[in-house]
Design a protein around this motif. Structure first.
Motif, PDB file in Angstrom:
ATOM      1  N   LEU A 126       1.178  -0.542   0.330  1.00  0.00           N
ATOM      2  CA  LEU A 126      -0.131   0.471   0.094  1.00  0.00           C
ATOM      3  C   LEU A 126       1.096   1.596  -0.125  1.00  0.00           C
ATOM      4  O   LEU A 126       1.919   1.344   1.002  1.00  0.00           O
ATOM      5  CB  LEU A 126      -0.762  -0.503   1.253  1.00  0.00           C
ATOM      6  CG  LEU A 126      -2.232  -0.356   1.282  1.00  0.00           C
ATOM      7  CD1 LEU A 126      -3.029  -0.334   2.444  1.00  0.00           C
ATOM      8  CD2 LEU A 126      -3.026  -0.174   0.372  1.00  0.00           C
ATOM      9  N   HIS A 148      -3.904  -6.727   7.818  1.00  0.00           N
ATOM     10  CA  HIS A 148      -2.712  -6.509   8.818  1.00  0.00           C
ATOM     11  C   HIS A 148      -1.971  -5.329   8.114  1.00  0.00           C
ATOM     12  O   HIS A 148      -2.178  -5.493   6.713  1.00  0.00           O
ATOM     13  CB  HIS A 148      -2.210  -7.825   9.197  1.00  0.00           C
ATOM     14  CG  HIS A 148      -1.344  -6.834  10.346  1.00  0.00           C
ATOM     15  ND1 HIS A 148      -1.294  -6.385  11.538  1.00  0.00           N
ATOM     16  CD2 HIS A 148      -0.357  -7.289  10.451  1.00  0.00           C
ATOM     17  CE1 HIS A 148      -0.064  -6.880  11.949  1.00  0.00           C
ATOM     18  NE2 HIS A 148       0.893  -6.910  11.075  1.00  0.00           N
ATOM     19  N   VAL A 149      -1.930  -3.953   8.754  1.00  0.00           N
ATOM     20  CA  VAL A 149      -0.944  -3.305   8.271  1.00  0.00           C
ATOM     21  C   VAL A 149       0.083  -3.151   8.403  1.00  0.00           C
ATOM     22  O   VAL A 149       0.418  -2.855   9.770  1.00  0.00           O
ATOM     23  CB  VAL A 149      -1.751  -2.195   7.314  1.00  0.00           C
ATOM     24  CG1 VAL A 149      -0.825  -1.172   7.145  1.00  0.00           C
ATOM     25  CG2 VAL A 149      -2.598  -2.382   6.760  1.00  0.00           C
ATOM     26  N   SER A 150       1.757  -3.191   7.578  1.00  0.00           N
ATOM     27  CA  SER A 150       3.067  -2.768   8.483  1.00  0.00           C
ATOM     28  C   SER A 150       3.750  -1.547   8.177  1.00  0.00           C
ATOM     29  O   SER A 150       3.748  -2.105   6.608  1.00  0.00           O
ATOM     30  CB  SER A 150       4.373  -3.964   8.298  1.00  0.00           C
ATOM     31  OG  SER A 150       3.939  -5.371   9.208  1.00  0.00           O
ATOM     32  N   MET A 197      -0.593  -7.003   4.590  1.00  0.00           N
ATOM     33  CA  MET A 197      -0.401  -5.430   4.200  1.00  0.00           C
ATOM     34  C   MET A 197       0.988  -4.264   4.236  1.00  0.00           C
ATOM     35  O   MET A 197       1.015  -4.431   5.149  1.00  0.00           O
ATOM     36  CB  MET A 197      -0.981  -4.204   3.541  1.00  0.00           C
ATOM     37  CG  MET A 197      -2.768  -5.257   2.536  1.00  0.00           C
ATOM     38  SD  MET A 197      -4.289  -3.588   2.952  1.00  0.00           S
ATOM     39  CE  MET A 197      -5.185  -4.879   2.213  1.00  0.00           C
ATOM     40  N   GLY A 199       2.555  -0.607   4.150  1.00  0.00           N
ATOM     41  CA  GLY A 199       2.346   0.032   3.869  1.00  0.00           C
ATOM     42  C   GLY A 199       3.877   1.321   4.071  1.00  0.00           C
ATOM     43  O   GLY A 199       4.988   0.892   4.658  1.00  0.00           O
TER      44      GLY A 199
END
Length: 314
Positions: A126, A148-150, A197, A199
């Motif tokens: 992203l 879930h975004v890292s 995902m 980012g």
């Protein structure tokens, strides 16, 4: 196509003195959580006015950007609105980190693009900008199961974000991968392989990142290629994301397909990366004109870096 140029000098935004104060942040957090969002927003007007009056370099940079985005002469009201929008998104971060999503009216557009890119088991990138609020993506967890975004960012910024989170909510947790470590790429790959995902905010360079001169808002911007090169090397899809602040308690999250490196042959990566940066610039142009007070680059974004300007005709 223009070839990328190296940028051996620290970027202007990294040299700009950090004005945030942890003590003030703690005071704002106390006011916001104990007295409510309306009381906290009263304080924002004083903060925005202070920076407008006493941060001349930021004011000049704001004026230079807004002149491009608005396509007309910039007024003091425009400058104030730009500073206030920035303060408002920082203030709202306090509530978003504390999962007070009920306080906001959040609209999501382009969710089909995100769903299509997540069709497989592998994760995706992203990629956004310092535009609006990336924090509102936390609200998506209520609508997209298993999201879930890292976040990937410069190591120094990662330390500042962790300190900020501790000041706002000691129990708050965020998954941040710091760049510059030996294992940074391996950690990103592992997260992607777990279906997460990853980012990244790709509108600012980090020291030695390669830059690509790209048309943007009627001028030439020198955009870093590192985020896209990482996505190409790891052969992942890329989705553009922006969380626009629309005033009051309203946000609009937009997703746009940006690039698909999953099938890109190694010999074509360079050309595909340049195409992705140009597509990214076109999206920045689109949303900067749509919501001009949302892009928070309070430094000389349009100045050519030394490595590029030294090669230009005098």
């Amino acid at each position: 196509m223009s070839s990328p140029s190296s940028n051996p000098h620290a970027s202007a935004w990294m040299r700009t003195p950090e004005r945030s104060n942890m003590a003030m942040l703690r005071v704002m957090t106390w006011i916001s959580l104990r007295l409510g969002r309306p009381a906290g927003r009263v304080v924002l007007h004083f903060i925005a006015a202070y920076f407008l009056l006493f941060a001349p370099a930021s004011r000049r940079a704001s004026k230079a950007y807004l002149r491009r985005a608005l396509g007309r002469p910039v007024t003091w009201a425009d400058l104030y609105r730009h500073f206030f929008s920035f303060a408002a998104t920082i203030h709202d971060r306090i509530y978003l980190i504390n999962q007070r999503f009920d306080l906001f009216d959040i609209e999501i557009q382009g969710q089909a693009a995100l769903h299509d890119a997540r069709a497989g088991d592998d994760g995706l990138f992203l990629i956004g900008a310092h535009m609006g609020s990336f924090e509102v993506i936390r609200a998506l967890g209520r609508q997209i199961p298993g999201l879930h975004v890292s976040m990937v960012m410069h190591e120094d910024n990662a330390m500042k974000i962790n300190a900020m989170l501790a000041a706002i909510n000691p129990q708050a947790s965020t998954d941040i991968i710091g760049l510059g470590r030996i294992d940074s790429m391996l950690r990103v790959r592992d997260k992607l392989n777990q279906g997460a995902m990853v980012g990244m905010l790709a509108d600012r360079s980090i020291g030695d990142d390669a830059l690509l001169p790209t048309p943007l808002l009627g001028g030439v911007a020198y955009l870093p290629t590192g985020s896209f090169r990482m996505a190409a090397l790891l052969r992942r899809r890329v989705v553009f994301m922006v969380g626009l602040y629309l005033g009051g308690n309203r946000y609009q999250i937009n997703f746009e397909p940006l690039a698909d490196f999953s099938q890109t042959p190694a010999g074509q990566r360079g050309a595909e990366v340049e195409a992705a940066v140009q597509r990214y610039a076109a999206l920045l142009d689109q949303y900067a004109r749509q919501a001009p007070y949302n892009w928070f680059n309070f430094f000389d974004f349009w100045q050519a870096p030394a490595a590029v300007s030294d090669t230009q005709p005098k």
